[in-house]
Design an enzyme around this catalytic site. Structure first.
Site, PDB file in Angstrom:
ATOM      1  N   ASN A   1      54.837  79.801  16.687  1.00 29.93           N
ATOM      2  CA  ASN A   1      56.025  80.417  17.289  1.00 29.93           C
ATOM      3  C   ASN A   1      56.771  81.140  16.167  1.00 29.93           C
ATOM      4  OD1 ASN A   1      58.596  78.961  19.478  1.00 29.93           O
ATOM      5  ND2 ASN A   1      57.752  81.011  19.414  1.00 29.93           N
TER       6      ASN A   1
ATOM      7  N   ASN B   1      65.614  86.710  22.027  1.00 24.04           N
ATOM      8  CA  ASN B   1      64.223  86.873  22.417  1.00 24.04           C
ATOM      9  C   ASN B   1      63.739  88.291  22.137  1.00 24.04           C
ATOM     10  OD1 ASN B   1      63.943  84.179  23.569  1.00 24.04           O
ATOM     11  ND2 ASN B   1      65.291  84.906  25.191  1.00 24.04           N
TER      12      ASN B   1
ATOM     13  N   CYS C   1      65.795  76.804  20.539  1.00 22.83           N
ATOM     14  CA  CYS C   1      64.354  76.804  20.273  1.00 22.83           C
ATOM     15  C   CYS C   1      64.087  75.740  19.223  1.00 22.83           C
ATOM     16  CB  CYS C   1      63.889  78.176  19.806  1.00 22.83           C
ATOM     17  SG  CYS C   1      62.148  78.200  19.312  1.00 22.83           S
TER      18      CYS C   1
ATOM     19  N   ASN D   1      68.235  74.688  27.548  1.00 18.80           N
ATOM     20  CA  ASN D   1      67.718  75.901  28.158  1.00 18.80           C
ATOM     21  C   ASN D   1      66.788  75.483  29.298  1.00 18.80           C
ATOM     22  OD1 ASN D   1      65.710  74.871  26.542  1.00 18.80           O
ATOM     23  ND2 ASN D   1      65.164  76.778  25.572  1.00 18.80           N
TER      24      ASN D   1
ATOM     25  N   HIS E   1      63.704  74.917  31.904  1.00 17.51           N
ATOM     26  CA  HIS E   1      62.240  74.825  31.904  1.00 17.51           C
ATOM     27  C   HIS E   1      61.766  74.311  33.259  1.00 17.51           C
ATOM     28  CE1 HIS E   1      61.754  75.242  27.481  1.00 17.51           C
ATOM     29  NE2 HIS E   1      62.942  74.682  27.456  1.00 17.51           N
TER      30      HIS E   1
ATOM     31  N   GLU F   1      57.429  82.060  27.938  1.00 18.66           N
ATOM     32  CA  GLU F   1      58.828  81.950  27.521  1.00 18.66           C
ATOM     33  C   GLU F   1      59.688  83.030  28.160  1.00 18.66           C
ATOM     34  OE1 GLU F   1      60.349  80.678  23.779  1.00 18.66           O
ATOM     35  OE2 GLU F   1      58.344  80.543  22.927  1.00 18.66           O
ATOM     36  N   ARG F   2      60.846  82.609  28.603  1.00 18.91           N
ATOM     37  CA  ARG F   2      61.821  83.527  29.167  1.00 18.91           C
ATOM     38  C   ARG F   2      62.159  84.618  28.160  1.00 18.91           C
ATOM     39  NH1 ARG F   2      67.836  81.243  30.487  1.00 18.91           N
ATOM     40  NH2 ARG F   2      67.553  80.573  28.326  1.00 18.91           N
TER      41      ARG F   2
ATOM     42  N   CYS G   1      56.314  76.463  22.070  1.00 20.03           N
ATOM     43  CA  CYS G   1      57.735  76.377  22.410  1.00 20.03           C
ATOM     44  C   CYS G   1      58.151  74.931  22.239  1.00 20.03           C
ATOM     45  CB  CYS G   1      57.973  76.851  23.845  1.00 20.03           C
ATOM     46  SG  CYS G   1      59.683  76.669  24.399  1.00 20.03           S
TER      47      CYS G   1
ATOM     48  N   GLY H   1      60.102  73.543  25.124  1.00 20.74           N
ATOM     49  CA  GLY H   1      59.158  73.426  26.221  1.00 20.74           C
ATOM     50  C   GLY H   1      58.261  72.208  26.089  1.00 20.74           C
TER      51      GLY H   1
END
Length: 278
Positions: A11, A62, A71, A163, A165, A214-215, A223, A226
């Site tokens: 990432n 992002n 993140c 965030n 998910h 990922e958004r 992620c 995530g």
């Protein structure tokens, strides 16, 4: 502008030290610098600064310019950056993010003085029945909720790690054409602010495989938040132990859910890739 590129489990983000640089329009910069053909190439942009509430702050954007809340992989990179670039001698760091203060614990090699792993206290996992989540998901309950996408029905479980998910479990995730499912779920009306989407294969109660959409970025190699949401969803649906390894395209993360106190911990390494000027 000076920057450093770092990655954790593949990432990758561009990191800018706001103690030395000034960024006036991070949304536009994130789009330009993240472009893998005409920019540097990354999953997004991370800005590191000082903070009144914590030791330091982390703001992330992002690849499409939208601001992200949190993140876990980026947070680990920030911990390594702060210590190895001499911004702090601390190995316990309070990092303020858009989703609140996250606490980093650094494991440092005494011989090389390099950060080998970072453990992030990701905070509480939250579910749709929480009043605070009305802006993220419109349903009052979402555990194994059937959602039809691309002509197929998937049971999705919603977990917020600061965030949003949604997690679904399936066999043979390597064969999944993720763009056909990930994007429609990300933009589904159930999720007013869009959502991250995790596809998880249970290898054993202590081993999960995961792919992520990922958004704002599409499929990425990893992620961290995530991975945390996936473990929590696996536990509450009876598929997994509260501590497991999560295998992603970019590497393996260790996730643990202290269910009694509802705290999720993410552990993994982080790496510098290169530095440059933009």
């Amino acid at each position: 502008m000076k920057f450093e590129k770092m990655q954790a489990a593949g990432n990758d983000y561009i990191y800018v030290n706001l103690l030395e640089e000034k960024v006036e329009n991070p949304e536009a910069l994130a789009i330009r610098i993240s472009d893998r053909h005409f920019g540097v190439g990354s999953d997004g942009l991370v800005l590191i600064g000082l903070d009144d509430e914590g030791d330091f702050s982390m703001k992330m954007f992002n690849a499409d310019g939208s601001e992200g809340a949190m993140c876990g992989n980026a947070a680990r990179c920030v911990g390594k950056y702060l210590y190895e670039r001499g911004l702090t001698p601390k190995t316990e760091i309070a990092l303020n993010t858009k989703s609140g203060i996250k606490y980093l614990s650094l494991t440092v090699n005494p011989l090389s003085n390099e950060v080998e792993t970072v453990r992030v206290n990701m905070g509480k996992a939250a579910f749709p029945d929480s009043d605070a989540l009305h802006s993220l998901v419109t349903l009052p309950e979402m555990v194994n909720y059937p959602l039809e996408v691309d002509g197929r029905e998937y049971p999705f479980t919603f977990v917020s790690m600061g965030n949003p998910h949604v997690v679904t479990f399936m066999e043979d995730i390597d064969a999944l054409e993720i763009e056909k499912t990930g994007s429609p779920v990300e933009h589904h009306p159930f999720f007013p602010e869009r959502t991250n989407v995790e596809f998880v294969e249970v290898v054993s109660p202590s081993h999960l495989k995961m792919r992520v959409w990922e958004r704002g970025s599409g499929e990425t190699l990893a992620c961290g938040s995530g991975a945390c949401a996936s473990l929590v969803a696996a536990v509450i649906t009876g598929r997994c132990d509260p501590k497991a390894f999560v295998q992603l395209k970019g590497g393996v993360l260790e996730v643990e859910w202290d269910r009694d106190n509802n705290l999720v911990f993410l552990t993994g390494d982080a790496h510098f890739v290169f530095k440059g000027e933009f």
